[in-house]
Scaffold this motif. Structure first.
Motif, PDB file in Angstrom:
ATOM      1  N   LYS A  74       0.846  -1.192   0.000  1.00  0.00           N
ATOM      2  CA  LYS A  74       0.000   0.000   0.000  1.00  0.00           C
ATOM      3  C   LYS A  74       0.883   1.244   0.000  1.00  0.00           C
ATOM      4  CE  LYS A  74      -1.863  -1.967   3.613  1.00  0.00           C
ATOM      5  NZ  LYS A  74      -1.531  -3.385   3.389  1.00  0.00           N
ATOM      6  N   LEU A  75       0.340   2.340  -0.486  1.00  0.00           N
ATOM      7  CA  LEU A  75       1.102   3.584  -0.575  1.00  0.00           C
ATOM      8  C   LEU A  75       0.738   4.534   0.559  1.00  0.00           C
ATOM      9  CD1 LEU A  75       1.019   4.400  -4.407  1.00  0.00           C
ATOM     10  CD2 LEU A  75       2.838   3.271  -3.105  1.00  0.00           C
ATOM     11  N   LEU A  76       1.766   5.163   1.111  1.00  0.00           N
ATOM     12  CA  LEU A  76       1.606   6.176   2.153  1.00  0.00           C
ATOM     13  C   LEU A  76       2.246   7.469   1.677  1.00  0.00           C
ATOM     14  CD1 LEU A  76       2.211   5.807   5.964  1.00  0.00           C
ATOM     15  CD2 LEU A  76       3.386   7.622   4.717  1.00  0.00           C
ATOM     16  N   ALA A  77       1.554   8.575   1.884  1.00  0.00           N
ATOM     17  CA  ALA A  77       2.108   9.893   1.575  1.00  0.00           C
ATOM     18  C   ALA A  77       2.095  10.748   2.832  1.00  0.00           C
ATOM     19  CB  ALA A  77       1.301  10.577   0.471  1.00  0.00           C
ATOM     20  N   GLU A  86      -5.876  17.210   1.756  1.00  0.00           N
ATOM     21  CA  GLU A  86      -6.940  17.278   0.742  1.00  0.00           C
ATOM     22  C   GLU A  86      -6.414  16.861  -0.621  1.00  0.00           C
ATOM     23  OE1 GLU A  86      -9.772  20.823   2.609  1.00  0.00           O
ATOM     24  OE2 GLU A  86      -8.109  21.347   1.270  1.00  0.00           O
ATOM     25  N   GLU A  87      -5.205  17.290  -0.939  1.00  0.00           N
ATOM     26  CA  GLU A  87      -4.610  16.943  -2.230  1.00  0.00           C
ATOM     27  C   GLU A  87      -4.326  15.442  -2.311  1.00  0.00           C
ATOM     28  OE1 GLU A  87      -3.003  17.598  -6.081  1.00  0.00           O
ATOM     29  OE2 GLU A  87      -4.262  18.843  -4.792  1.00  0.00           O
ATOM     30  N   GLU A  92      -6.829   7.782  -5.500  1.00  0.00           N
ATOM     31  CA  GLU A  92      -7.323   6.480  -5.067  1.00  0.00           C
ATOM     32  C   GLU A  92      -6.178   5.523  -4.740  1.00  0.00           C
ATOM     33  OE1 GLU A  92     -10.065   2.976  -7.014  1.00  0.00           O
ATOM     34  OE2 GLU A  92     -10.498   5.046  -7.589  1.00  0.00           O
ATOM     35  N   GLU A  93      -5.036   5.719  -5.402  1.00  0.00           N
ATOM     36  CA  GLU A  93      -3.900   4.805  -5.216  1.00  0.00           C
ATOM     37  C   GLU A  93      -3.300   4.894  -3.813  1.00  0.00           C
ATOM     38  OE1 GLU A  93      -3.470   6.650  -9.430  1.00  0.00           O
ATOM     39  OE2 GLU A  93      -4.247   7.201  -7.450  1.00  0.00           O
ATOM     40  N   ASN A 134     -12.106   7.705   2.594  1.00  0.00           N
ATOM     41  CA  ASN A 134     -11.744   6.291   2.733  1.00  0.00           C
ATOM     42  C   ASN A 134     -10.228   6.081   2.802  1.00  0.00           C
ATOM     43  OD1 ASN A 134     -12.529   3.596   3.078  1.00  0.00           O
ATOM     44  ND2 ASN A 134     -12.262   3.136   0.906  1.00  0.00           N
ATOM     45  N   LYS A 135      -9.556   6.969   3.523  1.00  0.00           N
ATOM     46  CA  LYS A 135      -8.118   6.817   3.776  1.00  0.00           C
ATOM     47  C   LYS A 135      -7.909   6.460   5.244  1.00  0.00           C
ATOM     48  CE  LYS A 135      -7.256   8.399  -0.373  1.00  0.00           C
ATOM     49  NZ  LYS A 135      -7.060   7.408  -1.457  1.00  0.00           N
ATOM     50  N   GLU A 136      -6.704   6.046   5.553  1.00  0.00           N
ATOM     51  CA  GLU A 136      -6.322   5.826   6.947  1.00  0.00           C
ATOM     52  C   GLU A 136      -5.182   6.775   7.294  1.00  0.00           C
ATOM     53  OE1 GLU A 136      -6.114   1.665   8.412  1.00  0.00           O
ATOM     54  OE2 GLU A 136      -6.497   1.122   6.319  1.00  0.00           O
TER      55      GLU A 136
END
Length: 285
Positions: A74-77, A86-87, A92-93, A134-136
């Motif tokens: 999974k990807l984390l930013a 917000e950006e 979705e990725e 729908n993010k964590e």
């Protein structure tokens, strides 16, 4: 067998390189190699001011070049404010929004130009954004193991902030050894007390280390019940404010070796890891 989550942090490794700009193609090629290894999560980029972290100004372009079709990673930013959250949440990725929250007033100001009180408000709004999109959220408790800036620090302060963040709805909390000041004794005490006290929180260890102290830190955290570890291949990156030039990120190859010896399940593919390691040599050497 015990399952351990390994989080690879190329963003942390690359962001401190100021001598040159790593091309978007090179970043994407490296991260695509990491996506084939079997890491639980890739901390791949950040949505922060390009003035603050110029190396990460192409995060959106890098994201567009990543092949997620054959990976379970999974990807984390990383985000530092509401606008960044917000950006990042538009994509979705991206699964995780990472927010660095410091229990040191001095470091919070240095890192995000915000007071702790302001930072808590921002984190609360980021949690709301994450729920709607729908993010964590992965909250990083910076200065989790000590404070070199003269601010008050003790295990009770860490525990109190953990309690506050838990009540706010934080589900993943990574204790961050921001300047490499942790000791096995403190690591053991914090994890062995916090993990059973907050069963709804997944605790992680973002440890910075010197080449000679990595084992005792990982060993203390793992044996105290921590099953989530951040690392960076060859230990590149880490906090530029660390007092010791040798202090860097936890080397992923050391983590892999340690957990292989412990017979823990990490889902790491050895051949793919070797390929990614070779890609890292092109980036960092």
């Amino acid at each position: 067998m015990k399952k351990v989550k390994l989080i690879e942090c190329p963003r942390d490794a690359m962001q401190g390189i100021k001598s040159h700009f790593i091309s978007t193609e090179s970043k994407a090629q490296y991260i695509n190699a990491l996506l084939r290894v079997g890491f639980d999560t890739i901390d791949f980029g950040s949505f922060v001011s390009p003035k603050a972290i110029p190396q990460m100004r192409d995060t959106v372009e890098v994201l567009s070049k990543l092949d997620l079709s054959k990976t379970e990673s999974k990807l984390l930013a990383i985000v530092a404010n509401i606008r960044g959250a917000e950006e990042a949440s538009k994509f979705e990725e991206i699964t995780y929004l990472g927010y660095p929250f410091s229990i040191s007033e001095n470091f919070q100001m240095r890192n995000t130009s915000k007071t702790i009180a302001e930072s808590i408000e921002i984190l609360n709004e980021i949690l709301n954004i994450a729920t709607k999109t729908n993010k964590e959220v992965v909250a990083y408790l910076s200065m989790g193991f000590g404070n070199p800036y003269g601010d008050p620090w003790n295990v009770e302060i860490v525990s109190n902030w953990t309690d506050k963040l838990s009540k706010m709805g934080v589900k993943i909390l990574s204790l961050s050894d921001t300047v490499g000041s942790s000791t096995p004794k403190i690591i053991d005490y914090l994890f062995s007390n916090l993990i059973p006290a907050y069963p709804t929180i997944e605790f992680g260890a973002h440890l910075h280390t010197t080449p000679t102290s990595w084992f005792e830190k990982v060993d203390a955290a793992y044996k105290a019940g921590c099953n989530r570890f951040d690392g960076a291949i060859m230990g590149y990156g880490g906090c530029p404010m660390a007092k010791d030039d040798l202090t860097g990120n936890m080397p992923t190859e050391k983590l892999v070796s340690y957990f292989n010896q412990q017979k823990a399940t990490t889902n790491i593919n050895a051949m793919s890891f070797e390929s990614a390691y070779n890609e890292a040599l092109k980036i960092f050497l």
